[in-house]
Design a protein around this motif. Structure first.
Motif, PDB file in Angstrom:
ATOM      1  N   UNK A 157     -17.089 -15.765 -15.282  1.00  0.00           N
ATOM      2  CA  UNK A 157     -17.747 -15.594 -16.273  1.00  0.00           C
ATOM      3  C   UNK A 157     -19.334 -15.156 -15.724  1.00  0.00           C
ATOM      4  N   UNK A 158     -19.955 -14.354 -16.770  1.00  0.00           N
ATOM      5  CA  UNK A 158     -21.291 -13.953 -16.185  1.00  0.00           C
ATOM      6  C   UNK A 158     -22.070 -12.986 -17.367  1.00  0.00           C
ATOM      7  N   UNK A 159     -22.906 -12.361 -16.782  1.00  0.00           N
ATOM      8  CA  UNK A 159     -23.842 -11.620 -17.739  1.00  0.00           C
ATOM      9  C   UNK A 159     -23.926 -10.090 -17.066  1.00  0.00           C
ATOM     10  N   UNK A 160     -23.551  -9.119 -18.014  1.00  0.00           N
ATOM     11  CA  UNK A 160     -23.771  -7.914 -17.214  1.00  0.00           C
ATOM     12  C   UNK A 160     -25.461  -7.632 -17.312  1.00  0.00           C
ATOM     13  N   UNK A 161     -25.810  -6.721 -16.009  1.00  0.00           N
ATOM     14  CA  UNK A 161     -27.187  -6.345 -16.324  1.00  0.00           C
ATOM     15  C   UNK A 161     -27.201  -4.733 -16.986  1.00  0.00           C
ATOM     16  N   UNK A 162     -27.542  -4.801 -18.100  1.00  0.00           N
ATOM     17  CA  UNK A 162     -27.844  -3.643 -19.038  1.00  0.00           C
ATOM     18  C   UNK A 162     -28.467  -2.334 -18.389  1.00  0.00           C
ATOM     19  N   UNK A 163     -28.120  -1.285 -18.579  1.00  0.00           N
ATOM     20  CA  UNK A 163     -28.775  -0.037 -17.871  1.00  0.00           C
ATOM     21  C   UNK A 163     -29.234  -0.186 -16.559  1.00  0.00           C
ATOM     22  N   UNK A 164     -28.268  -0.445 -15.524  1.00  0.00           N
ATOM     23  CA  UNK A 164     -28.611  -0.390 -14.274  1.00  0.00           C
ATOM     24  C   UNK A 164     -29.414   0.853 -13.618  1.00  0.00           C
ATOM     25  N   UNK A 165     -29.425   1.665 -14.238  1.00  0.00           N
ATOM     26  CA  UNK A 165     -30.087   2.994 -13.981  1.00  0.00           C
ATOM     27  C   UNK A 165     -31.605   2.672 -13.925  1.00  0.00           C
ATOM     28  N   UNK A 166     -32.009   1.699 -14.654  1.00  0.00           N
ATOM     29  CA  UNK A 166     -33.509   1.544 -14.723  1.00  0.00           C
ATOM     30  C   UNK A 166     -33.722   0.168 -13.989  1.00  0.00           C
ATOM     31  N   UNK A 167     -35.091   0.290 -13.572  1.00  0.00           N
ATOM     32  CA  UNK A 167     -35.461  -0.835 -12.877  1.00  0.00           C
ATOM     33  C   UNK A 167     -36.477  -1.629 -13.754  1.00  0.00           C
ATOM     34  N   UNK A 168     -36.846  -1.484 -15.008  1.00  0.00           N
ATOM     35  CA  UNK A 168     -37.356  -2.179 -15.658  1.00  0.00           C
ATOM     36  C   UNK A 168     -36.768  -3.299 -16.375  1.00  0.00           C
TER      37      UNK A 168
END
Length: 285
Positions: A157-168
């Motif tokens: 289980x874990x968390x998605x890192x949203x919008x991985x095309x952005x560094x912000x």
């Protein structure tokens, strides 16, 4: 009868001679003493050598940021897409710490179930704000089933890192987009921080059906709660998989962007105020 006659010159001369010799001798001795070279001063003792310097411990590398994790994942997706083998048997990322924030509440409190992993809810009648972060069950992913340790895995289980095309790490800027005649679905999630729980391992950190949750009362007259944003902070370490790799990737086909998972252990999970950075609630392992 005593002789009171004055001494003769011869007698005076006999007294002067010894005195002269004594004076000359004293002068010679005095001259010898004064002309003797000064004795050298004793040499100062050599200074004691300084104690050996204590070895300077190397400073630990800084915590990996969202940008660092995204960049490393981009290299991993390229390697997977091209079939390249890992450059090392053990990833140098294993053991590194990380810290990143996931912004949520960017469009205000949600009004219904939308499947978000982190969201804000506001009950205007009761004046109650509720923040929730629910880890995603990643166990069914084909990527997990392909791992060497899959037979020993009970859950992932874990968390998605949203919008991985952005560094912000902040909410995306508000923009007006032209509505397409045939809207395309949003891009699928492709990068996650995953905790692997083995059958024989500890279950203390496993959340399962227990989301991270924070509730507080809010003044009903405070309308700013409708536009307030929040951050889910994740801090921990990259522990890697059994084959020594920090992440693994998988793709449904060459035309799909690979999905990558980092194997991590969380040290701290927290809710932060999106404007001030104030910690609202936290959980530590």
């Amino acid at each position: 009868m005593s002789d009171d006659r004055p001494a003769t010159p011869r007698r005076k001369l006999s007294l002067i001679a010894p005195l002269s010799i004594a004076a000359v001798g004293g002068a010679v001795v005095l001259f010898a003493v004064l002309s003797r070279p000064d004795a050298p001063e004793p040499a100062a003792p050599a200074p004691a050598p300084p104690p050996p310097a204590a070895p300077i411990a190397a400073a630990p590398p800084p915590a990996l940021t969202r940008a660092d994790l995204v960049d490393a994942a981009d290299l991993a997706t390229t390697a997977f897409a091209t079939g390249a083998e890992p450059a090392a048997n053990r990833s140098p990322l294993i053991g590194r710490t990380f810290r990143l924030d996931i912004a949520f509440g960017c469009d205000g409190p949600r009004t219904g179930a939308d499947g978000s992993q982190a969201f804000a809810e506001y009950d205007i009648d009761k004046g109650v704000l509720r923040l929730v972060a629910r880890p995603v069950n990643l166990t069914p992913l084909p990527l997990v089933k392909d791992l060497d340790e899959t037979a020993d895995i009970e859950a992932v289980e874990g968390f998605w890192i949203p919008r991985p095309w952005a560094a912000t790490e902040t909410c995306p800027p508000k923009r007006t987009f032209e509505v397409q005649a045939t809207p395309t679905p949003p891009a699928a999630q492709t990068l996650a921080l995953a905790q692997v729980f083995e059958t024989s391992g500890s279950r203390v950190s496993r959340r399962g059906d227990r989301p991270y949750e924070f509730v507080r009362k809010v003044d009903k007259a405070d309308t700013s709660v409708l536009s307030h944003t929040y951050r889910l902070r994740l801090e921990g370490r990259l522990v890697g998989f059994k084959d020594g790799q920090a992440h693994h990737c998988w793709s449904e086909s060459p035309n799909h962007r690979p999905i990558c998972l980092y194997a991590v252990a969380y040290d701290r999970v927290a809710f932060l105020d999106g404007d001030t950075g104030e910690t609202l609630s936290e959980w530590r392992d």
